[in-house]
Design a protein around this motif. Structure first.
Motif, PDB file in Angstrom:
ATOM      1  N   ALA A 278     106.317  40.202  16.497  1.00 44.37           N
ATOM      2  CA  ALA A 278     107.607  41.393  16.593  1.00 44.37           C
ATOM      3  C   ALA A 278     106.249  42.330  17.430  1.00 44.37           C
ATOM      4  N   ASN A 279     105.385  41.733  16.973  1.00 44.92           N
ATOM      5  CA  ASN A 279     104.287  42.922  17.430  1.00 44.92           C
ATOM      6  C   ASN A 279     102.705  42.156  18.119  1.00 44.92           C
ATOM      7  N   HIS A 280     102.511  42.984  18.974  1.00 42.63           N
ATOM      8  CA  HIS A 280     100.441  42.178  18.980  1.00 42.63           C
ATOM      9  C   HIS A 280     100.214  42.170  17.526  1.00 42.63           C
ATOM     10  N   PRO A 281      99.375  40.942  17.615  1.00 41.70           N
ATOM     11  CA  PRO A 281      98.466  40.870  16.046  1.00 41.70           C
ATOM     12  C   PRO A 281      97.812  42.558  16.061  1.00 41.70           C
ATOM     13  N   SER A 282      96.918  42.696  16.631  1.00 45.90           N
ATOM     14  CA  SER A 282      96.546  44.276  16.023  1.00 45.90           C
ATOM     15  C   SER A 282      97.177  44.943  15.576  1.00 45.90           C
ATOM     16  N   VAL A 283      98.699  45.072  16.046  1.00 46.86           N
ATOM     17  CA  VAL A 283      99.066  45.971  15.208  1.00 46.86           C
ATOM     18  C   VAL A 283      99.704  45.739  13.627  1.00 46.86           C
ATOM     19  N   PRO A 284      99.725  44.239  13.442  1.00 43.40           N
ATOM     20  CA  PRO A 284     100.057  44.132  12.110  1.00 43.40           C
ATOM     21  C   PRO A 284      99.121  43.852  11.254  1.00 43.40           C
TER      22      PRO A 284
ATOM     23  N   GLY B 157      92.243  39.876   4.446  1.00 40.53           N
ATOM     24  CA  GLY B 157      91.069  40.165   5.925  1.00 40.53           C
ATOM     25  C   GLY B 157      89.697  39.563   5.147  1.00 40.53           C
ATOM     26  N   ASP B 158      88.787  39.282   3.848  1.00 41.84           N
ATOM     27  CA  ASP B 158      86.997  39.590   3.382  1.00 41.84           C
ATOM     28  C   ASP B 158      87.096  37.736   3.169  1.00 41.84           C
ATOM     29  N   MET B 159      88.222  36.833   3.469  1.00 34.89           N
ATOM     30  CA  MET B 159      87.791  35.369   3.758  1.00 34.89           C
ATOM     31  C   MET B 159      87.305  35.266   4.991  1.00 34.89           C
TER      32      MET B 159
ATOM     33  N   PRO C 191      95.591  45.412  11.573  1.00 34.68           N
ATOM     34  CA  PRO C 191      94.510  46.071  12.495  1.00 34.68           C
ATOM     35  C   PRO C 191      93.115  45.339  12.167  1.00 34.68           C
ATOM     36  N   GLY C 192      92.434  45.384  13.086  1.00 34.16           N
ATOM     37  CA  GLY C 192      90.985  44.910  13.087  1.00 34.16           C
ATOM     38  C   GLY C 192      90.394  43.559  11.986  1.00 34.16           C
ATOM     39  N   GLN C 193      91.510  42.699  12.565  1.00 29.57           N
ATOM     40  CA  GLN C 193      91.547  41.024  11.857  1.00 29.57           C
ATOM     41  C   GLN C 193      90.947  40.729  13.504  1.00 29.57           C
TER      42      GLN C 193
END
Length: 265
Positions: free
Chosen positions: A213-219, A201-203, A221-223
């Motif tokens: 299996a989930n909306h990206p906000s679940v696995p 996430g810091d790149m 978070p914050g990205q």
């Protein structure tokens, strides 16, 4: 070096995008928006229950392909609602996907914006891999940004799992060299476990996230993300068997603006 064919193909793609705003004036008509209620041509051989947060509300969908998709009818693919394609080009420092050049030409001829992706290995430096990618992928006006695919490999020839700081250092070198050559900073494709294990996430990059299996906000978070790979079992007219399907984060108008900013020039 920019070839005449590359320039012509690129101009065709730019025209296709520009005309998608006002198709009633003639020119290329935009592919219809996929999803239930919008376009029933795209499907899934193993559909997931998304509990109201699935990909089908997104207006812009695309595919990513490699040699394993075999012969592709790109006109049918576009008419089914596919708006973009990412095509596998290279792996590591010496592997080349034999389907790349053909897909690259055929997707452009069908007026589908397309880009190339590189599967990153951990037994070659970022500089070596960047040189190999540049050697194989033409720099053509109208191409999508290049992609670096960062995930754990299952290769018997390269079983290394370097520490996060090494992975991010070498990936950043690859992105700097490739971005300078094509004039567009690469997109990072990654998976849930790799993203978590290496704290990606810091790149500094746009992200293309796999989450089936989930909306990206679940696995993740914050990205923030530009593309979401939501299934590996998609059904697309013009492609035999399953293929990956992806959604763009914004509306169709956002997509036109994104292309105007991110196409190779």
């Amino acid at each position: 070096m920019r070839t005449i064919n590359g320039i012509l193909l690129g101009l065709m793609l730019v025209l296709a995008v520009a005309c998608s705003r006002t198709p009633e004036r003639g020119g290329y008509r935009p592919a219809p928006a996929p999803g239930p209620g919008a376009n029933a041509q795209l499907g899934d051989s193993a559909p997931h229950s998304w509990n109201g947060r699935g990909p089908y509300g997104h207006e812009v969908h695309g595919i990513d392909v490699s040699r394993w998709q075999g012969d592709i009818d790109w006109e049918r693919v576009r008419n089914a609602g596919i708006s973009f394609a990412f095509i596998k080009a290279t792996e590591g420092g010496d592997h080349y996907d034999p389907g790349f050049q053909r897909y690259w030409r055929e997707a452009a001829a069908a007026r589908i914006p397309r880009g190339a992706y590189h599967y990153f290995y951990f037994c070659r430096t970022g500089a070596q891999q960047a040189a190999w990618f540049i050697q194989q992928v033409p720099r053509e006006i109208g191409s999508l940004p290049p992609v670096i695919d960062l995930e754990w490999t299952n290769s018997q020839t390269c079983p290394r799992r370097p520490p996060p700081h090494e992975i991010k250092r070498e990936a950043a070198i690859f992105m700097e060299i490739v971005g300078r050559h094509y004039g567009q900073r690469p997109i990072i494709y990654t998976t849930v476990d790799f993203y978590r294990d290496n704290r990606l996430g810091d790149m500094r990059a746009e992200f293309w996230l796999r989450s089936v299996a989930n909306h990206p906000s679940v696995p993740y978070p914050g990205q923030r993300w530009a593309f979401w790979q939501y299934t590996g079992t998609g059904i697309v007219p013009g492609i035999r068997g399953n293929t990956d399907l992806n959604a763009f984060a914004g509306s169709r108008a956002d997509w036109v603006r994104w292309l105007q900013a991110r196409l190779t020039r």
